[in-house]
Design a protein around this motif. Structure first.
Motif, PDB file in Angstrom:
ATOM      1  N   ARG A 183       0.868  -1.144  -0.020  1.00 30.76           N
ATOM      2  CA  ARG A 183       0.005   0.030  -0.073  1.00 30.76           C
ATOM      3  C   ARG A 183       0.849   1.233   0.063  1.00 30.76           C
ATOM      4  O   ARG A 183       0.294   2.210  -0.608  1.00 30.76           O
ATOM      5  N   ASP A 184       2.047   1.144   0.718  1.00 31.41           N
ATOM      6  CA  ASP A 184       2.830   2.368   0.755  1.00 31.41           C
ATOM      7  C   ASP A 184       4.309   2.022   1.227  1.00 31.41           C
ATOM      8  O   ASP A 184       4.683   0.808   1.379  1.00 31.41           O
ATOM      9  N   SER A 185       4.944   2.893   1.121  1.00 32.02           N
ATOM     10  CA  SER A 185       6.534   2.602   1.338  1.00 32.02           C
ATOM     11  C   SER A 185       6.781   2.157   2.423  1.00 32.02           C
ATOM     12  O   SER A 185       7.878   1.217   2.882  1.00 32.02           O
ATOM     13  N   ASP A 186       6.172   2.437   3.721  1.00 27.92           N
ATOM     14  CA  ASP A 186       6.334   1.904   4.935  1.00 27.92           C
ATOM     15  C   ASP A 186       5.913   0.645   5.153  1.00 27.92           C
ATOM     16  O   ASP A 186       6.846  -0.224   5.734  1.00 27.92           O
ATOM     17  N   GLU A 187       4.673   0.253   4.397  1.00 28.22           N
ATOM     18  CA  GLU A 187       4.631  -1.163   4.363  1.00 28.22           C
ATOM     19  C   GLU A 187       5.481  -2.146   3.683  1.00 28.22           C
ATOM     20  O   GLU A 187       5.703  -3.209   3.881  1.00 28.22           O
ATOM     21  N   ALA A 188       6.093  -1.613   2.803  1.00 29.52           N
ATOM     22  CA  ALA A 188       7.160  -2.194   1.833  1.00 29.52           C
ATOM     23  C   ALA A 188       8.347  -2.458   2.378  1.00 29.52           C
ATOM     24  O   ALA A 188       8.957  -3.619   2.698  1.00 29.52           O
ATOM     25  N   GLU A 189       8.893  -1.434   3.466  1.00 33.55           N
ATOM     26  CA  GLU A 189       9.969  -1.586   4.527  1.00 33.55           C
ATOM     27  C   GLU A 189       9.767  -2.804   5.301  1.00 33.55           C
ATOM     28  O   GLU A 189      10.454  -3.615   5.759  1.00 33.55           O
ATOM     29  N   ARG A 190       8.262  -2.839   5.876  1.00 32.67           N
ATOM     30  CA  ARG A 190       8.011  -4.049   6.752  1.00 32.67           C
ATOM     31  C   ARG A 190       8.220  -5.289   6.254  1.00 32.67           C
ATOM     32  O   ARG A 190       8.519  -6.193   6.835  1.00 32.67           O
ATOM     33  N   VAL A 191       7.421  -5.419   5.091  1.00 30.90           N
ATOM     34  CA  VAL A 191       7.556  -6.851   4.465  1.00 30.90           C
ATOM     35  C   VAL A 191       9.138  -7.015   4.040  1.00 30.90           C
ATOM     36  O   VAL A 191       9.335  -8.246   4.027  1.00 30.90           O
ATOM     37  N   LEU A 192       9.854  -6.052   3.622  1.00 28.07           N
ATOM     38  CA  LEU A 192      11.418  -6.437   3.458  1.00 28.07           C
ATOM     39  C   LEU A 192      11.881  -7.012   4.687  1.00 28.07           C
ATOM     40  O   LEU A 192      12.818  -7.962   4.842  1.00 28.07           O
ATOM     41  N   SER A 193      11.679  -6.398   6.072  1.00 25.39           N
ATOM     42  CA  SER A 193      12.144  -6.576   7.137  1.00 25.39           C
ATOM     43  C   SER A 193      11.735  -8.145   7.372  1.00 25.39           C
ATOM     44  O   SER A 193      12.444  -8.690   8.375  1.00 25.39           O
ATOM     45  N   LEU A 194      10.651  -8.597   7.174  1.00 27.36           N
ATOM     46  CA  LEU A 194      10.059  -9.827   7.434  1.00 27.36           C
ATOM     47  C   LEU A 194      10.891 -10.954   6.411  1.00 27.36           C
ATOM     48  O   LEU A 194      10.573 -12.264   6.652  1.00 27.36           O
ATOM     49  N   GLY A 195      11.492 -10.748   5.374  1.00 21.44           N
ATOM     50  CA  GLY A 195      12.204 -11.392   4.697  1.00 21.44           C
ATOM     51  C   GLY A 195      11.933 -11.470   3.251  1.00 21.44           C
ATOM     52  O   GLY A 195      12.302 -12.562   2.353  1.00 21.44           O
ATOM     53  N   ALA A 196      10.990 -10.795   2.751  1.00 15.16           N
ATOM     54  CA  ALA A 196      10.629 -10.734   1.161  1.00 15.16           C
ATOM     55  C   ALA A 196      11.901 -10.229   0.664  1.00 15.16           C
ATOM     56  O   ALA A 196      12.632  -9.224   0.842  1.00 15.16           O
ATOM     57  N   ALA A 197      11.525 -11.025  -0.778  1.00 14.93           N
ATOM     58  CA  ALA A 197      12.826 -10.908  -1.687  1.00 14.93           C
ATOM     59  C   ALA A 197      12.861  -8.974  -2.100  1.00 14.93           C
ATOM     60  O   ALA A 197      11.479  -8.937  -2.740  1.00 14.93           O
ATOM     61  N   ARG A 198      13.540  -8.325  -2.155  1.00 14.88           N
ATOM     62  CA  ARG A 198      13.548  -6.838  -2.634  1.00 14.88           C
ATOM     63  C   ARG A 198      13.001  -6.944  -4.026  1.00 14.88           C
ATOM     64  O   ARG A 198      12.049  -5.908  -4.325  1.00 14.88           O
ATOM     65  N   GLU A 199      13.497  -7.677  -5.097  1.00 13.03           N
ATOM     66  CA  GLU A 199      13.163  -7.440  -6.179  1.00 13.03           C
ATOM     67  C   GLU A 199      11.544  -7.832  -6.504  1.00 13.03           C
ATOM     68  O   GLU A 199      10.848  -7.650  -7.480  1.00 13.03           O
ATOM     69  N   ARG A 200      10.946  -8.408  -5.550  1.00 11.72           N
ATOM     70  CA  ARG A 200       9.486  -8.986  -5.384  1.00 11.72           C
ATOM     71  C   ARG A 200       8.400  -7.774  -4.848  1.00 11.72           C
ATOM     72  O   ARG A 200       7.398  -8.152  -5.159  1.00 11.72           O
ATOM     73  N   VAL A 201       9.024  -6.730  -4.400  1.00  8.29           N
ATOM     74  CA  VAL A 201       8.330  -6.006  -3.686  1.00  8.29           C
ATOM     75  C   VAL A 201       8.143  -4.745  -4.428  1.00  8.29           C
ATOM     76  O   VAL A 201       8.960  -3.937  -4.990  1.00  8.29           O
ATOM     77  N   GLN A 202       6.701  -4.071  -4.676  1.00 11.64           N
ATOM     78  CA  GLN A 202       6.271  -3.129  -5.303  1.00 11.64           C
ATOM     79  C   GLN A 202       5.368  -2.292  -4.515  1.00 11.64           C
ATOM     80  O   GLN A 202       4.522  -2.810  -3.997  1.00 11.64           O
ATOM     81  N   VAL A 203       5.419  -0.722  -4.478  1.00  2.96           N
ATOM     82  CA  VAL A 203       4.494   0.004  -3.952  1.00  2.96           C
ATOM     83  C   VAL A 203       3.508   0.368  -4.952  1.00  2.96           C
ATOM     84  O   VAL A 203       4.009   1.143  -6.072  1.00  2.96           O
ATOM     85  N   THR A 204       2.251  -0.019  -5.022  1.00  5.98           N
ATOM     86  CA  THR A 204       1.176   0.154  -5.926  1.00  5.98           C
ATOM     87  C   THR A 204       0.249   0.991  -5.459  1.00  5.98           C
ATOM     88  O   THR A 204      -0.778   1.448  -6.214  1.00  5.98           O
ATOM     89  N   GLY A 205      -0.018   1.135  -4.049  1.00  4.14           N
ATOM     90  CA  GLY A 205      -1.096   1.704  -3.552  1.00  4.14           C
ATOM     91  C   GLY A 205      -2.278   1.038  -3.188  1.00  4.14           C
ATOM     92  O   GLY A 205      -1.976  -0.252  -3.120  1.00  4.14           O
ATOM     93  N   ASN A 206      -3.526   1.430  -2.700  1.00  3.50           N
ATOM     94  CA  ASN A 206      -4.367   0.739  -2.405  1.00  3.50           C
ATOM     95  C   ASN A 206      -5.890   0.647  -3.029  1.00  3.50           C
ATOM     96  O   ASN A 206      -6.400   1.655  -3.337  1.00  3.50           O
ATOM     97  N   THR A 207      -6.359  -0.638  -3.618  1.00  6.12           N
ATOM     98  CA  THR A 207      -7.229  -0.902  -4.447  1.00  6.12           C
ATOM     99  C   THR A 207      -8.678  -0.433  -4.032  1.00  6.12           C
ATOM    100  O   THR A 207      -9.651   0.061  -4.749  1.00  6.12           O
ATOM    101  N   LYS A 208      -8.729  -0.176  -2.467  1.00  6.54           N
ATOM    102  CA  LYS A 208     -10.072   0.281  -2.069  1.00  6.54           C
ATOM    103  C   LYS A 208     -10.326   1.621  -2.545  1.00  6.54           C
ATOM    104  O   LYS A 208     -11.626   2.192  -2.447  1.00  6.54           O
TER     105      LYS A 208
END
Length: 428
Positions: A183-208
């Protein structure tokens, strides 16, 4: 480590199944929840086959804008939607039926149920939402050759330690997710800190946010005002998605407001309609006459409980002012953007932990966060007595929502890239 979770999930299901079978939100569809689908329940064919999962009715509505875009992008696709709650299933059958090919209950996250479900649905792409991290389901889809994406991704900062401990214990399920649309850059940093591969993480926003844009053009619904049996000139305070402990507060505030504002009506829409009887009992205790939406409010009571599914968005169009619940409790808030999209000023309480992005959109732009019961009462009174300011706040709120759309288009393009890469890998 994965074996540990496999065993633990079966033990947990054995303990919880009696509760789940009788709990109002999950008591239907036991066969499907165990991964058994009746013949013809899941359509065959279609390419690509896309499985969208949203836990509840609200979660599915957040995914809904992507459905039209996925169908346009992949005309030959089959889209199967799954949910956990009974109300989610009902909403999907009523409001998404024309857009999707099937709606089913999601399987319990145990080895057998998830593998049976994946075999029956045969997805090319499994799309999860928010924090719906189900290790057995993700592994079953991965083992079957499906791609897995997380959309509208969010991870509570308060729970990161628990996630890390769990993933260390059972193996990291994020390793089997191919795409994280955050949803945003803060969420991206959190998922990266949990071990997600950086090349798989994108910030695209919230569809709601996208699901709200069409509603912003809708006029007041005279048929609903007639069904609620309110006078044509009545001002309406709507309390949407309320939880236990909030209705009593709202009824006390309303009783005080009505002393000087005899034309003011109140609509309470409990988050779970099964609580409607509880809300009417509170209204009786407060000395207020009440009616039910389902009964048509024949006595023209000033307080109406919206005991129907899927009508809250329509009801917001009638509002002079809106309070959104879940924000005076530890629930962490509810959707404050839905009324904002329709040009309504929106009030909400201090607990909006699950909707921080929405608060950022609205705060100071048509949304007002109140501290407590007394603050809420003062703000409601002031705004009702200043109609020009109230209208200006509504316009600001509507403009703020319009400025944050577009996530659905971005997500679909990223999913198309993922599916294209998967097709090439299979062909190779």
């Amino acid at each position: 480590m994965r074996f540990l979770y496999l065993v633990a999930s079966y033990l947990a299901l054995a303990l919880l199944l009696p509760v789940l079978m009788f709990y109002r939100k999950t008591r239907d569809g036991l066969g499907e929840r165990l991964g058994f689908y009746a013949p013809g329940r899941v359509p065959e064919g279609g390419s690509p086959r896309i499985w969208l999962h949203g836990a509840s009715a609200g979660d599915l509505l957040s995914l809904a804008p992507m459905i039209d875009r996925l169908k346009a992008r992949f005309p030959g696709s089959k889209i199967i939607v799954s949910t956990i709650t009974n109300t989610g299933r009902l909403m999907a059958e009523e409001r998404l039926k024309a857009k999707i090919d099937a709606v089913v209950f999601a399987p319990y996250d145990v080895w057998g149920a998830t593998r049976r479900a994946v075999k029956a649905i045969a997805p090319d792409l499994l799309v999860l939402e928010y924090t719906e991290i189900w290790p057995n389901l993700i592994r079953a889809a991965h083992d079957a050759g499906s791609r897995v994406a997380l959309t509208n991704g969010r991870f509570s900062p308060q729970h990161l330690g628990r996630y890390r401990a769990l993933f260390t214990l059972i193996g990291n399920p994020l390793d089997d997710i191919d795409l994280f649309l955050m949803r945003d850059s803060d969420e991206a940093e959190r998922v990266l800190s949990l071990g997600a591969a950086r090349e798989r993480v994108q910030v695209t926003g919230n569809t709601k946010f996208d699901s709200l844009v069409p509603l912003s053009q809708a006029p007041e619904d005279p048929s609903l005002r007639a069904a609620l049996n309110f006078p044509g000139n009545a001002r309406v305070l709507i309390a949407g998605s309320t939880h236990e402990g909030e209705e009593e507060t709202l009824l006390e505030i309303y009783a005080e407001l009505r002393k000087a504002r005899g034309d003011l009506c109140l609509v309470i829409a409990p988050r779970y309609i099964e609580r409607s009887e509880r809300v009417t009992a509170l209204a009786t205790a407060a000395g207020l006459q009440w009616g039910l939406r389902s009964k048509g409010n024949p006595a023209q009571a000033p307080v109406v409980v919206l005991d129907s599914i899927g009508e809250l968005a329509r009801a917001y169009r009638l509002a002079s002012l809106v309070f959104v619940g879940g924000s005076f409790t530890t629930r962490g808030g509810q959707n404050i953007l839905e009324p904002a999209a329709q040009g309504k000023a929106v009030l909400f309480g201090p607990h909006m932990e699950n909707f921080r992005d929405s608060v950022q959109v609205l705060l100071g732009r048509g949304g007002i966060q109140v501290k407590d019961k007394e603050h809420l009462g003062r703000v409601v009174a002031e705004l009702l007595d200043r109609p020009e300011q109230l209208a200006a706040l509504g316009n600001l709120a509507q403009q703020a929502v319009r400025q944050v759309s577009g996530a659905s288009d971005r997500n679909v393009e990223k999913m198309a890239e993922l599916l294209g890469a998967n097709a090439k890998a299979l062909a190779g």
